[in-house]
Scaffold this motif. Structure first.
Motif, mmCIF file in Angstrom:
data_model
loop_
_atom_site.group_PDB
_atom_site.id
_atom_site.type_symbol
_atom_site.label_atom_id
_atom_site.label_comp_id
_atom_site.label_asym_id
_atom_site.label_seq_id
_atom_site.Cartn_x
_atom_site.Cartn_y
_atom_site.Cartn_z
ATOM 1 N N HIS A 188 -10.692 -0.995 5.373
ATOM 2 C CA HIS A 188 -9.667 -0.941 6.413
ATOM 3 C C HIS A 188 -8.422 -0.179 5.979
ATOM 4 O O HIS A 188 -7.520 0.029 6.791
ATOM 5 N N ASP A 226 4.532 -0.871 14.137
ATOM 6 C CA ASP A 226 3.270 -0.811 13.392
ATOM 7 C C ASP A 226 2.248 -1.855 13.835
ATOM 8 O O ASP A 226 1.156 -1.505 14.233
ATOM 9 N N ARG A 227 2.577 -3.137 13.785
ATOM 10 C CA ARG A 227 1.604 -4.181 14.138
ATOM 11 C C ARG A 227 2.070 -4.986 15.348
ATOM 12 O O ARG A 227 3.256 -5.258 15.486
ATOM 13 N N PHE A 277 -5.047 0.564 16.606
ATOM 14 C CA PHE A 277 -5.944 0.198 15.506
ATOM 15 C C PHE A 277 -7.404 0.093 15.947
ATOM 16 O O PHE A 277 -8.312 0.348 15.162
ATOM 17 N N SER A 284 0.827 -1.212 0.000
ATOM 18 C CA SER A 284 0.000 0.000 0.000
ATOM 19 C C SER A 284 0.861 1.263 0.000
ATOM 20 O O SER A 284 2.068 1.212 0.253
ATOM 21 N N TRP A 310 0.631 3.518 2.180
ATOM 22 C CA TRP A 310 1.040 3.640 3.581
ATOM 23 C C TRP A 310 2.355 2.895 3.804
ATOM 24 O O TRP A 310 3.282 3.406 4.414
ATOM 25 N N ARG A 311 2.408 1.658 3.289
ATOM 26 C CA ARG A 311 3.587 0.824 3.535
ATOM 27 C C ARG A 311 4.834 1.439 2.896
ATOM 28 O O ARG A 311 5.919 1.403 3.464
HETATM 29 O O1 AHR Z 1 -0.469 -1.974 9.473
HETATM 30 C C1 AHR Z 1 -0.866 -0.791 8.900
HETATM 31 C C2 AHR Z 1 -1.684 -1.071 7.691
HETATM 32 O O2 AHR Z 1 -0.956 -1.876 6.799
HETATM 33 C C3 AHR Z 1 -2.095 0.138 6.879
HETATM 34 O O3 AHR Z 1 -3.336 0.627 7.215
HETATM 35 C C4 AHR Z 1 -2.181 -0.453 5.524
HETATM 36 O O4 AHR Z 1 -2.305 0.470 4.494
HETATM 37 C C5 AHR Z 1 -0.992 -1.310 5.512
HETATM 38 O O5 AHR Z 1 -0.874 -2.146 4.491
#
Ligand code: AHR
Length: 319
Positions: A224, A115-116, A134, A39, A41-42
């Protein structure tokens, strides 16, 4: 101390000095495993990490996992074998990390999540997490829609949802936060929900399938991320409908592409998710390696951008 002993000591110190200074000058080495390049974003996140490492004088070993957990596990194992000073990664999915993170811990290499988040049995398997909330992003999307629904006279509002990557923290949490809020108004109902894998192509494909079903009118799309919303906008236009008008579109990220879509009247709101985590990550890595105490969870402050503010905000956007 005898003169000979003193001379020997001074000689040894002189010989060791360059080695000590070399060790002090040795740049910190970070192994970073990125999700992929799925994306806008990425791409902004990757650029932020690479630029910040350069600025901070940190030697970065960067690996792109192409959205596959097994590639991330391989990359982490290779960072362990290379004895990097610190490992940072943005996990594709939440679960399945215990084994490899135990290996990093056994090798005494600290791990930072960016990020995650992950779901692990032992939270000491990583030192810190830095990224977005999130669930709160999902709630913000839900709150915006609740307000809109309150002003809409129709008896029901049918929502279709484009979820992110199955099993990923943002897909799980954004769904949860959104559902938690919209249940306050029974006229808001999710009639279909499927993964669009956070990509434009898949977002378009899944939206086409939603539109083809034709059994129920679609009033709202909750995506999302912005990329899936942008893909879906194309599908909506190809189906002869007006995105942003016939179907209200709510998405997450706040990338420039979303602001352009809002200016064109095709997207109604984007919830910010900040990808510019690089500078904070590098500082965190330095602190962790220096043994300083750090926060277990560091979240960033983010906004909500409805179409009405897009023109004013676009020049300020950095990604
Ligand atoms: O982890 C963030 C998400 O991962 C973003 O919202 C998305 O665009 C990406 O791929």
């Amino acid at each position: 101390m005898t003169t000979t002993l003193l001379r020997r000591t001074l000689l040894a110190a002189a010989l060791l000095a360059p080695l000590v200074s070399m060790a002090a000058d040795k740049p910190l080495v970070m192994g970073f495993s990125q999700v992929g390049a799925e994306s806008e974003w990425r791409s902004a996140n990757t650029a932020s990490v690479k630029d910040a490492a350069k600025q901070a004088g940190i030697s970065l070993k960067f690996a792109d996992a192409q959205q596959k957990q097994e590639n991330q596990v391989k990359a982490i194992r290779s960072f362990i074998a290379q004895k990097v000073d610190v490992i940072a990664f943005s996990p594709v999915v939440e679960s399945g990390w215990d084994t490899v993170l135990k290996e990093a811990k056994a090798a005494r290499i600290p791990v930072i999540l960016t990020d995650r988040a992950v779901n692990v049995s032992d939270p000491s398997l990583y030192v810190s997490f830095i990224g977005s909330d999130f669930v709160e992003e999902g709630r913000k999307a839900g709150r915006w829609l609740l307000e809109r629904a309150a002003k809409t006279p129709s008896a029901s509002l049918n929502i279709v949802e484009l979820q992110g990557t199955v099993g990923s923290a943002p897909a799980i949490d954004r769904k949860k936060g959104f559902e938690e809020v919209i249940k306050a108004n029974p006229k808001l109902q999710i009639i279909r929900s499927q993964s669009g894998e956070f990509t434009r192509a898949k977002g378009k494909e899944v939206m086409e399938a939603f539109l083809k079903a034709k059994d129920k009118k679609i009033d709202v799309l909750y995506a999302h991320n912005d990329d899936m919303a942008i893909g879906a906008i194309q599908a909506i236009e190809e189906a002869g409908l007006k995105p942003g008008k016939d179907i209200v579109i709510v998405s997450i990220d706040g990338v420039k592409g979303a602001f352009q879509a809002m200016l064109a009247g095709k997207l109604n709101v984007t919830i910010e998710c900040n990808p510019l985590l690089g500078p904070q990550l590098m500082q965190l890595a330095r602190d962790v390696v220096a043994g300083k105490p750090v926060e277990k969870r560091i979240t960033v402050i983010e906004g909500v951008f409805p179409a009405e503010v897009a023109a004013k905000e676009l020049p300020n956007r950095k990604y």
